[in-house]
Design a protein around this motif. Structure first.
Motif, mmCIF file in Angstrom:
data_model
loop_
_atom_site.group_PDB
_atom_site.id
_atom_site.type_symbol
_atom_site.label_atom_id
_atom_site.label_comp_id
_atom_site.label_asym_id
_atom_site.label_seq_id
_atom_site.Cartn_x
_atom_site.Cartn_y
_atom_site.Cartn_z
ATOM 1 N N LEU A 71 6.259 5.108 -3.615
ATOM 2 C CA LEU A 71 6.753 4.710 -2.303
ATOM 3 C C LEU A 71 5.672 3.871 -1.652
ATOM 4 C CD1 LEU A 71 9.163 5.087 -0.363
ATOM 5 C CD2 LEU A 71 7.870 6.925 0.712
ATOM 6 N N GLN A 72 6.032 2.646 -1.254
ATOM 7 C CA GLN A 72 5.026 1.720 -0.734
ATOM 8 C C GLN A 72 5.514 1.046 0.542
ATOM 9 O OE1 GLN A 72 2.670 -0.465 -4.067
ATOM 10 N NE2 GLN A 72 4.797 -0.400 -4.782
ATOM 11 N N LEU A 73 4.611 0.920 1.471
ATOM 12 C CA LEU A 73 4.816 0.115 2.659
ATOM 13 C C LEU A 73 4.244 -1.272 2.377
ATOM 14 C CD1 LEU A 73 5.659 0.248 5.760
ATOM 15 C CD2 LEU A 73 3.211 0.584 6.208
ATOM 16 N N PHE A 74 4.916 -2.317 2.826
ATOM 17 C CA PHE A 74 4.366 -3.644 2.570
ATOM 18 C C PHE A 74 4.597 -4.575 3.746
ATOM 19 C CE2 PHE A 74 8.715 -3.976 0.979
ATOM 20 C CZ PHE A 74 9.130 -5.226 1.405
ATOM 21 N N PHE A 75 3.743 -5.570 3.819
ATOM 22 C CA PHE A 75 3.867 -6.648 4.810
ATOM 23 C C PHE A 75 3.955 -7.967 4.045
ATOM 24 C CE2 PHE A 75 1.958 -3.279 7.247
ATOM 25 C CZ PHE A 75 2.554 -3.388 8.494
ATOM 26 N N ARG A 95 -3.915 0.931 -9.104
ATOM 27 C CA ARG A 95 -3.760 2.342 -8.772
ATOM 28 C C ARG A 95 -5.126 2.999 -8.899
ATOM 29 N NH1 ARG A 95 -0.224 5.630 -12.725
ATOM 30 N NH2 ARG A 95 -2.186 5.629 -13.882
ATOM 31 N N ILE A 96 -5.564 3.648 -7.860
ATOM 32 C CA ILE A 96 -6.839 4.366 -7.873
ATOM 33 C C ILE A 96 -6.582 5.761 -8.444
ATOM 34 C CG2 ILE A 96 -8.828 5.096 -6.522
ATOM 35 C CD1 ILE A 96 -8.273 2.069 -6.512
ATOM 36 N N ASN A 97 -7.059 6.002 -9.666
ATOM 37 C CA ASN A 97 -6.790 7.278 -10.339
ATOM 38 C C ASN A 97 -7.736 8.363 -9.827
ATOM 39 O OD1 ASN A 97 -4.790 6.033 -11.905
ATOM 40 N ND2 ASN A 97 -6.317 5.339 -13.404
ATOM 41 N N SER A 98 -7.514 8.754 -8.592
ATOM 42 C CA SER A 98 -8.418 9.699 -7.941
ATOM 43 C C SER A 98 -8.133 11.146 -8.307
ATOM 44 C CB SER A 98 -8.307 9.533 -6.409
ATOM 45 O OG SER A 98 -6.958 9.729 -5.999
ATOM 46 N N ASN A 99 -7.015 11.378 -8.991
ATOM 47 C CA ASN A 99 -6.600 12.751 -9.223
ATOM 48 C C ASN A 99 -6.307 13.025 -10.692
ATOM 49 O OD1 ASN A 99 -6.560 14.797 -7.449
ATOM 50 N ND2 ASN A 99 -4.577 14.314 -6.531
ATOM 51 N N VAL A 157 -1.457 13.812 -16.797
ATOM 52 C CA VAL A 157 -2.786 13.201 -16.804
ATOM 53 C C VAL A 157 -3.042 12.488 -15.478
ATOM 54 C CG1 VAL A 157 -4.230 11.429 -17.857
ATOM 55 C CG2 VAL A 157 -2.878 12.974 -19.306
ATOM 56 N N PHE A 158 -2.083 11.676 -15.056
ATOM 57 C CA PHE A 158 -2.239 10.909 -13.816
ATOM 58 C C PHE A 158 -1.379 11.562 -12.737
ATOM 59 C CE2 PHE A 158 -2.877 7.880 -17.309
ATOM 60 C CZ PHE A 158 -4.176 7.473 -17.018
ATOM 61 N N LYS A 159 -2.025 12.051 -11.694
ATOM 62 C CA LYS A 159 -1.329 12.732 -10.622
ATOM 63 C C LYS A 159 -1.155 11.778 -9.438
ATOM 64 C CE LYS A 159 -3.068 17.053 -12.406
ATOM 65 N NZ LYS A 159 -4.191 17.960 -12.466
ATOM 66 N N THR A 160 -0.733 12.298 -8.293
ATOM 67 C CA THR A 160 -0.481 11.439 -7.133
ATOM 68 C C THR A 160 -1.739 10.654 -6.765
ATOM 69 O OG1 THR A 160 1.171 12.995 -6.293
ATOM 70 C CG2 THR A 160 0.279 11.395 -4.735
ATOM 71 N N SER A 161 -1.582 9.330 -6.708
ATOM 72 C CA SER A 161 -2.728 8.446 -6.480
ATOM 73 C C SER A 161 -2.329 7.299 -5.562
ATOM 74 C CB SER A 161 -3.230 7.870 -7.809
ATOM 75 O OG SER A 161 -3.600 8.907 -8.697
ATOM 76 N N PRO A 162 -3.276 6.778 -4.772
ATOM 77 C CA PRO A 162 -2.985 5.624 -3.912
ATOM 78 C C PRO A 162 -2.851 4.341 -4.720
ATOM 79 C CG PRO A 162 -5.300 6.238 -3.729
ATOM 80 C CD PRO A 162 -4.638 7.301 -4.567
ATOM 81 N N THR A 163 -2.031 3.434 -4.238
ATOM 82 C CA THR A 163 -1.819 2.140 -4.901
ATOM 83 C C THR A 163 -1.966 1.008 -3.897
ATOM 84 O OG1 THR A 163 0.566 2.191 -4.522
ATOM 85 C CG2 THR A 163 -0.244 3.152 -6.590
ATOM 86 N N LEU A 164 -2.417 -0.123 -4.387
ATOM 87 C CA LEU A 164 -2.521 -1.357 -3.608
ATOM 88 C C LEU A 164 -1.984 -2.506 -4.450
ATOM 89 C CD1 LEU A 164 -6.169 -0.941 -2.250
ATOM 90 C CD2 LEU A 164 -4.073 -0.614 -0.930
ATOM 91 N N GLY A 165 -1.434 -3.519 -3.794
ATOM 92 C CA GLY A 165 -0.936 -4.670 -4.528
ATOM 93 C C GLY A 165 -0.929 -5.915 -3.677
ATOM 94 N N VAL A 166 -1.138 -7.061 -4.306
ATOM 95 C CA VAL A 166 -1.061 -8.364 -3.642
ATOM 96 C C VAL A 166 -0.208 -9.275 -4.516
ATOM 97 C CG1 VAL A 166 -2.316 -10.356 -2.757
ATOM 98 C CG2 VAL A 166 -3.331 -8.077 -2.595
ATOM 99 N N PHE A 167 0.830 -9.874 -3.911
ATOM 100 C CA PHE A 167 1.768 -10.690 -4.677
ATOM 101 C C PHE A 167 2.084 -11.975 -3.926
ATOM 102 C CE2 PHE A 167 2.406 -6.431 -6.183
ATOM 103 C CZ PHE A 167 2.715 -6.566 -7.526
ATOM 104 N N PHE A 168 2.197 -13.049 -4.692
ATOM 105 C CA PHE A 168 2.753 -14.286 -4.163
ATOM 106 C C PHE A 168 4.269 -14.194 -4.291
ATOM 107 C CE2 PHE A 168 -1.551 -15.504 -5.388
ATOM 108 C CZ PHE A 168 -1.969 -16.150 -4.241
ATOM 109 N N ALA A 189 0.864 -1.181 0.000
ATOM 110 C CA ALA A 189 0.000 0.000 0.000
ATOM 111 C C ALA A 189 0.898 1.227 0.000
ATOM 112 C CB ALA A 189 -0.918 0.015 1.215
ATOM 113 N N GLY A 190 0.559 2.201 -0.859
ATOM 114 C CA GLY A 190 1.390 3.390 -0.927
ATOM 115 C C GLY A 190 0.829 4.419 -1.876
ATOM 116 N N ALA A 191 1.719 5.169 -2.496
ATOM 117 C CA ALA A 191 1.305 6.224 -3.413
ATOM 118 C C ALA A 191 2.239 6.260 -4.612
ATOM 119 C CB ALA A 191 1.305 7.576 -2.715
ATOM 120 N N GLU A 192 1.658 6.624 -5.764
ATOM 121 C CA GLU A 192 2.435 6.797 -6.989
ATOM 122 C C GLU A 192 2.258 8.229 -7.470
ATOM 123 O OE1 GLU A 192 2.613 3.516 -9.860
ATOM 124 O OE2 GLU A 192 1.911 4.960 -11.357
ATOM 125 N N PHE A 193 3.337 8.825 -7.944
ATOM 126 C CA PHE A 193 3.289 10.234 -8.323
ATOM 127 C C PHE A 193 4.112 10.466 -9.588
ATOM 128 C CE2 PHE A 193 6.150 9.234 -4.872
ATOM 129 C CZ PHE A 193 7.390 9.578 -5.386
#
Length: 388
Positions: free
Chosen positions: A382-386, A250-254, A222-233, A210-214
């Motif tokens: 920049l993403q934080l992950f567990f 990526r949630i294109n909220s902006n 066109v695509f500005k700072t937006s939250p991101t989520l990911g799930v990986f094996f 979970a993090g943000a892409e800018f």
């Protein structure tokens, strides 16, 4: 100003895992010294116990302790010497049991019979006091302890008999004499190595990001700072190469409106989300069992929604009857995302790690000729992950 603050946050967070580098380096160096000292000492100890030449024993044990500290292994050898030389053992055995060294030794005996004992030791050296599983010194200690139990010339006390049972790998008898029962093989009470390698490194995992892409370039992207989520094996951490496969959203909220060509018409659309499917490959450049640092490269097939779709209706004739068919086709901005990243993770407990990943992404949206508006391709994240 917003982008400047974002980069300041990027730099500060990226430096967090390195604050304890000096401490981690010191600990790593200490364990390396301990391993080398113990390795040299082991050959001497085998010869000492073969010959019962105990005048040489204490200097060797003191050398180990000066580097590694007191541990189960050094105390076990001292107790065995006291037993063989018929010295008073009450205090030293009581100290051994008070420090729960018996649990450490039971763990050692249990994992010595595992098929992958060498692999288990290689990734949990500190838990085994840097004495390899199935080392000749273990066999010698077992034989000496068993001989004490069976010798008519030794009149062992009840406490000495218990410890000799433990040293000779008669675990059931030791626990019965000690007022309990031995942990069953495979049960949840079975002692386990406590190092990170045992818990996480030999198992596949799942990582949640979970993090943000800018955007990194462009005055009005066109695509500005937006939250991101990911799930990986994720692959095992025991290997130098690390692999991940999964999805990221990526949630294109902006984002702003763009022109998209649908057949012969130009539509004005706004993308609500982008879905990437692919994976990454990384290589560990630092691993001290607590912290792992790895650069990574990734490739993803990416689809950004357009909100456009068409409904296709028709009929199907199977020779006996007519059937009405209906399908919906959605349109996306299709592209290929490539990434370069630096990932750092730290062990928390069991299989769980927490990490931080900083990345650069090249996303050529205008690779899709239907997108008429120019979209800049350079992004950072920049993403934080567990990892579980």
């Amino acid at each position: 100003m917003a982008k400047f603050l974002t980069f300041l946050l990027f730099i500060q967070l990226s430096s967090l895992p390195m604050h304890s580098y000096g401490e981690e380096h010191h600990i790593s160096r200490r364990w390396q010294d301990c391993e080398q000292v113990t390795k040299v000492a082991l050959d001497k100890l085998v010869d000492i116990f073969h010959k019962n030449d105990f005048e040489r024993l204490e200097p060797v044990l003191n050398t180990i302790q000066s580097t590694c500290g007191e541990n189960e292994f050094t105390q076990r050898l001292r107790i065995l010497r006291f037993l063989i030389e018929k010295k008073t053992t009450g205090n030293i055995i009581a100290d051994y049991l008070a420090k729960n060294y018996q649990e450490v030794l039971v763990m050692r005996w249990d994992y010595s019979i595992e098929e992958k004992f060498a692999q288990i030791y290689q990734n949990n050296k500190a838990d085994f006091d840097f004495v390899p599983l199935r080392h000749p010194i273990d066999s010698l200690i077992k034989l000496k302890a068993l001989a004490l139990l069976n010798s008519q010339s030794y009149n062992l006390t009840e406490q000495e008999e218990k410890i000799a049972l433990l040293f000779s790998d008669h675990i059931e008898e030791f626990y019965q004499a000690h007022g309990g029962s031995a942990p069953q093989s495979g049960s949840k009470n079975k002692p386990e190595p406590t190092s990170d390698s045992y818990y996480g490194k030999y198992r596949h995992g799942v990582s949640v990001y979970a993090g943000a892409e800018f955007p990194l370039t462009g005055s009005d992207p066109v695509f500005k700072t937006s939250p991101t989520l990911g799930v990986f094996f994720s692959s095992r951490l025991s290997n130098p190469f690390l692999f991940e496969a999964g999805v990221k959203v990526r949630i294109n909220s902006n984002d702003r409106e763009v022109e998209y060509r649908l057949y012969d018409e130009v539509e004005v659309i706004r993308s609500m989300a982008s879905l990437g499917i692919g994976g990454t490959i990384g290589y560990k450049i630092f691993d001290n069992d607590k912290v792992i640092v790895a650069p990574k490269a990734g490739l993803f097939w990416e689809m950004a929604t357009t909100g456009l779709s068409e409904v296709n209706e028709g009929y199907y004739d199977d020779g006996y009857d007519y059937y009405e068919t209906r399908s919906v086709r959605h349109f996306y901005i299709n592209t290929m995302r490539s990434s370069l990243a630096l990932s750092a993770m730290r062990h928390l407990a069991g299989k769980t790690y927490i990490g931080l990943e900083a990345a650069y992404h090249f996303v050529p949206y205008n690779w899709d000729s239907n997108l008429l508006t120019s979209a800049q391709p350079n992004y950072g994240s920049l993403q934080l992950f567990f990892r579980f």
